[in-house]
Design a protein around this motif. Sequence first.
Motif, PDB file in Angstrom:
ATOM      1  N   ALA A  76      -7.730  57.314  21.313  1.00 15.74           N
ATOM      2  CA  ALA A  76      -8.363  56.085  21.747  1.00 15.74           C
ATOM      3  C   ALA A  76      -7.897  55.219  22.934  1.00 15.74           C
ATOM      4  O   ALA A  76      -8.663  54.883  23.901  1.00 15.74           O
ATOM      5  CB  ALA A  76      -8.247  55.104  21.235  1.00 15.74           C
ATOM      6  N   HIS A 105     -10.604  53.632  25.392  1.00 19.99           N
ATOM      7  CA  HIS A 105     -11.665  54.203  25.489  1.00 19.99           C
ATOM      8  C   HIS A 105     -12.286  54.729  27.208  1.00 19.99           C
ATOM      9  O   HIS A 105     -13.398  54.615  27.099  1.00 19.99           O
ATOM     10  CB  HIS A 105     -12.483  53.453  24.332  1.00 19.99           C
ATOM     11  N   ASP A 141      -8.658  57.172  15.276  1.00 18.75           N
ATOM     12  CA  ASP A 141      -9.028  57.385  17.096  1.00 18.75           C
ATOM     13  C   ASP A 141      -8.837  55.172  16.732  1.00 18.75           C
ATOM     14  O   ASP A 141      -8.480  55.264  15.630  1.00 18.75           O
ATOM     15  CB  ASP A 141     -10.792  57.985  17.654  1.00 18.75           C
ATOM     16  N   SER A 149     -17.927  51.959  26.028  1.00 18.09           N
ATOM     17  CA  SER A 149     -17.475  53.873  25.946  1.00 18.09           C
ATOM     18  C   SER A 149     -18.612  54.614  25.281  1.00 18.09           C
ATOM     19  O   SER A 149     -18.433  56.322  24.841  1.00 18.09           O
ATOM     20  CB  SER A 149     -16.404  53.600  24.930  1.00 18.09           C
TER      21      SER A 149
END
Length: 661
Positions: A76, A105, A141, A149
């Motif tokens: 991320a 992100h 993530d 995002s």
Amino acid sequence: MMLLGVDYYPEQWDPALMEADLDAIREMGGNTIRIAEFSWHLMEPEEGHYDFSFFDHVIAMAREKGLRVILGTPTAAIPAWLANRHPDILSRFENGQPRAFGGRHVCCCNSPRLYEYSEKIIRAMAGHYKDEPQIAAWQIDNEIGHEDSDLCWCPRCREAFRRFLRDKFGGDVHRLNETYGTAFWSQEYNDFDEIPLPAPTITTHNPALRLDWERFRSKSLCDFLDFQARLIREIDPQAVIIHDFPGGGLDKHVDYSQAAKCLDTAAYNNYPVWGGQKEPLPPHETAFALDHIRGLKRKNFWITEAIMGAQGHDVTGYLPRPGQAKLWSWQGMAHGCESLLYFRYRGAAKGAEQFCYGILDADNRRGRKFREVQSFFREVPQYAQALEAPIHSDVAIVYDYDSLASFRIQRQSLLLDCPGEMKKLYKAFYDRNISVDVIPAEADLTGYQIVLLPQLTVMKPEFQAKAERFVREGGTLVLTYRTGVKDPDNNLFFGEVLPVGYAGLAGVTVAETESLQEQNAFPVVGEGAFAGADGYGGVFRDMLEVRDAEVLYRYGDSFYREFAAATRKRQGPGAVYYLGCSLDEGTISRLAETILAERGIEAIPSPEGVEIVTRGGAGQKIRMLMNHTAFEAEALGITLPPYGCVMETLIPCASHVDTCL
């Protein structure tokens, strides 16, 4: 095993603090830390140079202290060297401008570079840690789709979207033209390469194109999570894989229920208050969000970020009152959470989250929040058997990603808030302490007595058949205005009467409809058992012509008195209700009371702000009484302190009371 602990970021502090930190986490009663989810550069400071020594040390010390570990993949937040070397990895805003490196992100999840480098770091991590017994789970993530995002407008997304459409239409662009109705405004395409992204234009893009764009966005994010899960399982088949979903999932451009399919357990980051909010969300909205996460896999879930301190990035927020954050933790457990971690152990002194306060603040002093977490961690394990049992609900609210997306595309009423309408219906049952599942449209309806279908505007024959079977087998179905308006391609039906697919089932048709820009725009007048119990409606109005249904409410204004506002059609032991407008809370409450009585489902009365939940089974059964108000309250003969939770143990021993202040 119930995991209880904290989100811990030792890389942000002097390593000399680590041993004392882990000792303090154990002293609080914690048994788990979540680490590494934003530490790509620390593990790969230069391309291809992997160094896990720091987290080796963290995990070794966790092992020494008896702490389990949730290990996050760091995808991320990419390292600066990667963004500098491959700037095309960055996602783009609607105007085509690349997002700058510096936040999180910021990558395009359709970027081959993101997949390439993510695979390398995940393979290296999983290979290195696959035999590490301290790892309780892998988190893939972080908060998929959060903070916008879930949208990207880069050239890679444009090409991937065109491939998505080629696959959907079998390479036949003429079929796409026919489906979309591109003859409108001369939008016919000769080739898929002519198809644009639905970026800003004059007026608006084709609604069918935009719905496919929504589906494509969701698939893009789900594919990236699935890619990570498959990689880890390839290397460590025994790995437990989770993902921490952020709130607001029904408003996002990703279908959480599809994203959760690759997970062993869904996890949730629970923030009843954030940033500049003047006060927390109402308790029923927090409960709805928890039930939504439980419904993703139809089983219990984890909370990976439970609030304890005030939160905010640039604007800090409301400080939970003494006992309030602990109460939210109990509420999470009441709705199916079986493991819980607090965000965060210590608030950051540097970086973008300095005002996301933790159990400890940057002053590093133990105080009220530390003691509050400690008391929760000491109390909750005694109820583990009851809290780890599955939840059975007689009532379900069904949502459909395509229908939610259709209303994002063409909202029609400026006041229409589909998740808000769901929560309004939900509240009528929550206020009576009735458990409700919040489930996707593909879920099985077997076992429910009451199913609510708010704003199911996209009519899908397979779901319609399932709903019809549910009623035929004795269930009560509640439909609302704007049901069965669109086909699966987001077009209106030609030559069909609304609600398409449901008119016979509900016993009504829609003669006309209008959008209102007021919540209580007109009166509704009760008939029969509801005579004298008048109310108000607004937002939308379906003018209901009754075929073979019973009128419960009519519109009370001068022009539309001939039309029904709410109806019921009995079908043997089953029934179908149709709500033709957004009714006021009191009217919905009366209808819910009637439906529950018809089904023989017993409500549990409680004062406003007091929530009562029963959990467990034959091994252990408890009743949780939660006071969400700042005042002392009484329920079932028990006095509840402000923001207090009182537990009644029903099984296995004789009933007794434990107060969790």
